[in-house]
Design a protein around this motif. Structure first.
Motif, mmCIF file in Angstrom:
data_model
loop_
_atom_site.group_PDB
_atom_site.id
_atom_site.type_symbol
_atom_site.label_atom_id
_atom_site.label_comp_id
_atom_site.label_asym_id
_atom_site.label_seq_id
_atom_site.Cartn_x
_atom_site.Cartn_y
_atom_site.Cartn_z
ATOM 1 N N ASN A 1 82.015 51.304 47.547
ATOM 2 C CA ASN A 1 82.127 50.289 48.596
ATOM 3 C C ASN A 1 80.917 50.322 49.532
ATOM 4 N N LYS A 2 80.383 51.503 49.806
ATOM 5 C CA LYS A 2 79.197 51.596 50.656
ATOM 6 C C LYS A 2 77.974 51.033 49.940
ATOM 7 N N LYS A 3 77.847 51.345 48.657
ATOM 8 C CA LYS A 3 76.715 50.826 47.876
ATOM 9 C C LYS A 3 76.757 49.305 47.848
ATOM 10 N N GLU A 4 77.940 48.746 47.663
ATOM 11 C CA GLU A 4 78.072 47.288 47.602
ATOM 12 C C GLU A 4 77.720 46.653 48.949
ATOM 13 N N ASP A 5 78.163 47.260 50.042
ATOM 14 C CA ASP A 5 77.808 46.755 51.372
ATOM 15 C C ASP A 5 76.290 46.756 51.567
ATOM 16 N N TYR A 6 75.673 47.861 51.207
ATOM 17 C CA TYR A 6 74.224 47.997 51.365
ATOM 18 C C TYR A 6 73.484 46.936 50.543
ATOM 19 N N SER A 7 73.885 46.795 49.296
ATOM 20 C CA SER A 7 73.269 45.809 48.415
ATOM 21 C C SER A 7 73.408 44.401 49.001
ATOM 22 N N ASN A 8 74.570 44.116 49.555
ATOM 23 C CA ASN A 8 74.819 42.819 50.181
ATOM 24 C C ASN A 8 73.882 42.584 51.364
ATOM 25 N N PHE A 9 73.701 43.593 52.195
ATOM 26 C CA PHE A 9 72.784 43.454 53.338
ATOM 27 C C PHE A 9 71.343 43.256 52.861
ATOM 28 N N ALA A 35 69.826 42.505 65.475
ATOM 29 C CA ALA A 35 70.999 42.520 66.356
ATOM 30 C C ALA A 35 72.280 42.347 65.546
ATOM 31 N N PHE A 36 72.227 41.524 64.491
ATOM 32 C CA PHE A 36 73.369 41.357 63.602
ATOM 33 C C PHE A 36 73.733 42.686 62.938
ATOM 34 N N LEU A 37 72.726 43.401 62.421
ATOM 35 C CA LEU A 37 72.995 44.694 61.785
ATOM 36 C C LEU A 37 73.632 45.671 62.771
ATOM 37 N N LEU A 38 73.089 45.716 63.980
ATOM 38 C CA LEU A 38 73.627 46.632 64.992
ATOM 39 C C LEU A 38 75.037 46.240 65.405
ATOM 40 N N ALA A 39 75.294 44.948 65.538
ATOM 41 C CA ALA A 39 76.642 44.486 65.902
ATOM 42 C C ALA A 39 77.640 44.823 64.799
ATOM 43 N N ASP A 40 77.222 44.654 63.558
ATOM 44 C CA ASP A 40 78.108 44.993 62.437
ATOM 45 C C ASP A 40 78.434 46.478 62.427
ATOM 46 N N ALA A 41 77.440 47.301 62.729
ATOM 47 C CA ALA A 41 77.631 48.752 62.699
ATOM 48 C C ALA A 41 78.532 49.243 63.831
ATOM 49 N N GLN A 42 78.524 48.559 64.964
ATOM 50 C CA GLN A 42 79.327 48.949 66.126
ATOM 51 C C GLN A 42 79.165 50.436 66.449
ATOM 52 N N ASN A 89 78.461 52.848 64.662
ATOM 53 C CA ASN A 89 78.892 53.758 63.607
ATOM 54 C C ASN A 89 77.723 53.988 62.661
ATOM 55 N N GLU A 90 77.092 55.143 62.766
ATOM 56 C CA GLU A 90 75.906 55.442 61.969
ATOM 57 C C GLU A 90 76.217 55.611 60.484
ATOM 58 N N GLN A 91 77.488 55.663 60.118
ATOM 59 C CA GLN A 91 77.871 55.798 58.717
ATOM 60 C C GLN A 91 77.935 54.447 57.999
ATOM 61 N N LYS A 92 77.959 53.355 58.763
ATOM 62 C CA LYS A 92 78.021 52.024 58.148
ATOM 63 C C LYS A 92 76.673 51.667 57.532
ATOM 64 N N MET A 93 76.731 50.915 56.456
ATOM 65 C CA MET A 93 75.511 50.571 55.735
ATOM 66 C C MET A 93 74.613 49.620 56.510
ATOM 67 N N TRP A 113 61.232 44.565 48.111
ATOM 68 C CA TRP A 113 61.348 45.736 47.244
ATOM 69 C C TRP A 113 62.764 46.315 47.278
ATOM 70 N N MET A 114 63.332 46.406 48.461
ATOM 71 C CA MET A 114 64.669 46.991 48.578
ATOM 72 C C MET A 114 65.698 46.162 47.808
ATOM 73 N N LYS A 115 65.545 44.868 47.866
ATOM 74 C CA LYS A 115 66.447 43.977 47.143
ATOM 75 C C LYS A 115 66.320 44.194 45.633
ATOM 76 N N ARG A 116 65.096 44.291 45.160
ATOM 77 C CA ARG A 116 64.877 44.500 43.718
ATOM 78 C C ARG A 116 65.450 45.840 43.257
ATOM 79 N N PHE A 117 65.165 46.898 44.019
ATOM 80 C CA PHE A 117 65.672 48.218 43.640
ATOM 81 C C PHE A 117 67.181 48.303 43.796
ATOM 82 N N SER A 118 67.708 47.623 44.775
ATOM 83 C CA SER A 118 69.159 47.571 44.945
ATOM 84 C C SER A 118 69.807 46.900 43.733
ATOM 85 N N ASP A 119 69.224 45.812 43.283
ATOM 86 C CA ASP A 119 69.713 45.144 42.065
ATOM 87 C C ASP A 119 69.661 46.098 40.867
ATOM 88 N N ALA A 120 68.572 46.847 40.766
ATOM 89 C CA ALA A 120 68.364 47.718 39.614
ATOM 90 C C ALA A 120 69.270 48.952 39.630
#
Length: 132
Positions: free
Chosen positions: A26-34, A52-59, A61-65, A118-125
């Motif tokens: 579930n964490k990998k999928e969240d990260y890939s989505n971002f 700001a969107f990323l920070l708001a989503d994380a609230q 919580n440093e464990q969130k993707m 690059w992150m998107k490509r490697f995330s896909d791979a």
């Protein structure tokens, strides 16, 4: 032997994606989505609002993707590319762009978009597309 900037970006992106690839599904999928969604958000809304969107989503919580990706982008822009001074630290990108000048903001936004490519490509791979 020195590396091109593109090689450095690719290496950093692959290292960070491979770190996430070891986490639960579930964490990998969240990260890939971002990684997939963030470039479009930046192009539509700008770097500041997207971070700001990323920070708001994380609230805080440093464990969130969302926070993990924010932290990775901050580290690249501040500690590796040195677009902003080191004093902002490895997770101070939001503060840096709010206090920095327009030129640094434009460079940071361009650099983040290049890195996310690059992150998107490697995330896909290594992780796969969300929902697959």
């Amino acid at each position: 032997m020195s590396q091109t900037l593109s090689q450095q970006r690719a290496k950093y992106a692959m290292e960070k994606v491979l770190e996430v690839a070891k986490l639960e599904d579930n964490k990998k999928e969240d990260y890939s989505n971002f990684c997939l969604r963030l470039p479009g958000m930046i192009l539509n809304n700008g770097l500041g609002q997207s971070l700001a969107f990323l920070l708001a989503d994380a609230q805080k919580n440093e464990q969130k993707m969302s926070y993990k990706l924010y932290e990775q982008l901050s580290e690249w822009i501040i500690m590796r590319r040195r677009i902003y001074p080191d004093e902002y630290g490895k997770n101070g990108l939001m503060k840096a762009i709010l206090e920095g000048d327009r030129g640094a903001y434009v460079r940071a936004q361009t650099e983040v978009l290049e890195l996310l490519g690059w992150m998107k490509r490697f995330s896909d791979a290594y992780i796969g597309r969300p929902g697959q």
